[in-house]
Write a protein that holds these residues in place. Sequence first.
Motif, PDB file in Angstrom:
ATOM      1  N   SER A   1      -4.318  -0.567   3.929  1.00  0.00           N
ATOM      2  CA  SER A   1      -4.549  -1.835   4.625  1.00  0.00           C
ATOM      3  C   SER A   1      -5.762  -1.727   5.551  1.00  0.00           C
ATOM      4  O   SER A   1      -5.679  -1.114   6.627  1.00  0.00           O
ATOM      5  CB  SER A   1      -3.312  -2.245   5.428  1.00  0.00           C
ATOM      6  N   THR A   2      -6.845  -2.333   5.139  1.00  0.00           N
ATOM      7  CA  THR A   2      -8.034  -2.299   6.001  1.00  0.00           C
ATOM      8  C   THR A   2      -7.803  -3.184   7.233  1.00  0.00           C
ATOM      9  O   THR A   2      -8.327  -2.904   8.302  1.00  0.00           O
ATOM     10  CB  THR A   2      -9.283  -2.770   5.239  1.00  0.00           C
TER      11      THR A   2
ATOM     12  N   GLY B   1     -10.595  -5.212  -6.571  1.00  0.00           N
ATOM     13  CA  GLY B   1     -11.175  -4.547  -5.413  1.00  0.00           C
ATOM     14  C   GLY B   1     -11.852  -5.523  -4.492  1.00  0.00           C
ATOM     15  O   GLY B   1     -11.699  -5.470  -3.273  1.00  0.00           O
TER      16      GLY B   1
ATOM     17  N   TYR C   1       0.809  -1.217   0.000  1.00  0.00           N
ATOM     18  CA  TYR C   1       0.000   0.000   0.000  1.00  0.00           C
ATOM     19  C   TYR C   1       0.846   1.272   0.000  1.00  0.00           C
ATOM     20  O   TYR C   1       0.332   2.368   0.185  1.00  0.00           O
ATOM     21  CB  TYR C   1      -0.936  -0.002   1.214  1.00  0.00           C
TER      22      TYR C   1
ATOM     23  N   GLN D   1      -9.267  -5.973  -1.445  1.00  0.00           N
ATOM     24  CA  GLN D   1      -9.782  -5.032  -0.455  1.00  0.00           C
ATOM     25  C   GLN D   1     -11.153  -5.440   0.087  1.00  0.00           C
ATOM     26  O   GLN D   1     -11.659  -4.830   1.016  1.00  0.00           O
ATOM     27  CB  GLN D   1      -9.874  -3.621  -1.054  1.00  0.00           C
TER      28      GLN D   1
ATOM     29  N   GLY E   1      -8.963   4.105  -1.869  1.00  0.00           N
ATOM     30  CA  GLY E   1      -9.412   2.746  -1.594  1.00  0.00           C
ATOM     31  C   GLY E   1      -8.257   1.804  -1.275  1.00  0.00           C
ATOM     32  O   GLY E   1      -8.469   0.691  -0.827  1.00  0.00           O
ATOM     33  N   TRP E   2      -7.050   2.286  -1.522  1.00  0.00           N
ATOM     34  CA  TRP E   2      -5.887   1.412  -1.459  1.00  0.00           C
ATOM     35  C   TRP E   2      -5.094   1.653  -0.182  1.00  0.00           C
ATOM     36  O   TRP E   2      -4.203   2.500  -0.119  1.00  0.00           O
ATOM     37  CB  TRP E   2      -5.025   1.636  -2.710  1.00  0.00           C
TER      38      TRP E   2
END
Lengths: 192, 192
Positions: free
Chosen positions: A142-143, B104, A77, B108, A139-140
């Motif tokens: 680390s969730t 995506g 990321y 993600q 959107g990119w």
Amino acid sequence: MEFSNEIQQTPFLQLVSQRKSIRRFNEKKLKREDILTCLEAARLAPSAENAQPWRYLVIDDPDIKKRFANEAFSGIYSVSKFAQKAPVLILVMARLNVITHRVGKQIQNIQFHLIDIGISGEHLVLQAEELGIGTCWMGWFSTRKTRKFFSIPKKFKIAALLAMGYYDKKPSRKRKRKQIKEIVWFNKMDSD
Amino acid sequence: MEFSNEIQQTPFLQLVSQRKSIRRFNEKKLKREDILTCLEAARLAPSAENAQPWRYLVIDDPDIKKRFANEAFSGIYSVSKFAQKAPVLILVMARLNVITHRVGKQIQNIQFHLIDIGISGEHLVLQAEELGIGTCWMGWFSTRKTRKFFSIPKKFKIAALLAMGYYDKKPSRKRKRKQIKEIVWFNKMDSD
């Protein structure tokens, strides 16, 4: 069909035309008052069944932001590291809800809460633009590390991150858009 | 925390405050010019990787609209029949794309194209509001019959429907919104 000569100039079109994703911020701090005005615009958004699934975690404490950015923009990321210089990061989450999440997914096969997140988040973005504040939808990141860093309960889906701040100048490059005839049909589908 | 006295009044906040979902339309026709101005606002929206997944099928032919409404709002969807009186219905679709859809979703775990649909569709809605045109985001209609009626290829995901038209008056009922302290945190998650 040629449409472009039928489009009027309006204040709102001016606002959306001048908005660009900002990835280079200057050091000027954002006032809480301005952040809250943007969040107020987000709050007033429409949503499926008025579920208002949006939740916003505003990260404007410099130390917390720095430590968070080190986690969220690490490894694959790292292309998103530009955002660590944004004075404010806003984590956009969706509170999962039975009607719009489960029913929506099972019957209509569509996750309405994500559409709602787009609607509300863009209210925030456009209010920021009007106040002269730059933003970038991201959107990119680390969730997984984001969830861990803030101990975010599972009932909140992590949807996006908004970088936010002042800038010295907007990027001169204009991002291309498809022509209106590529995205619009009237009364029947033509071939793609 | 109490935030409300810190919020400024801005033209954009005025626009989003005055918008309400319109479900009762009058018979005044919409000009193509106005529809196109709204679509232009939608066209200029930001999207993940600039993929611009939005596709709009404008249904403004009265006969086609009537036949379509008979299909889309039948059976369990009859609660949406109000929309058959809207002079214009706009079907909002997402063109599925490898990066924002597959990558995506897999990396993600988020369908960015739905967020993008929300962003772009709300540009349309807010431009309509500024022009005095009412809209209503709709998720409850038969996507199966819609796909069949217009022979929509599988590569387009049917995401929503927008009803659009003039109205005699806005609904007086104000839809409640959560307070800002219910949807916003600063620098850490508090308990829900």
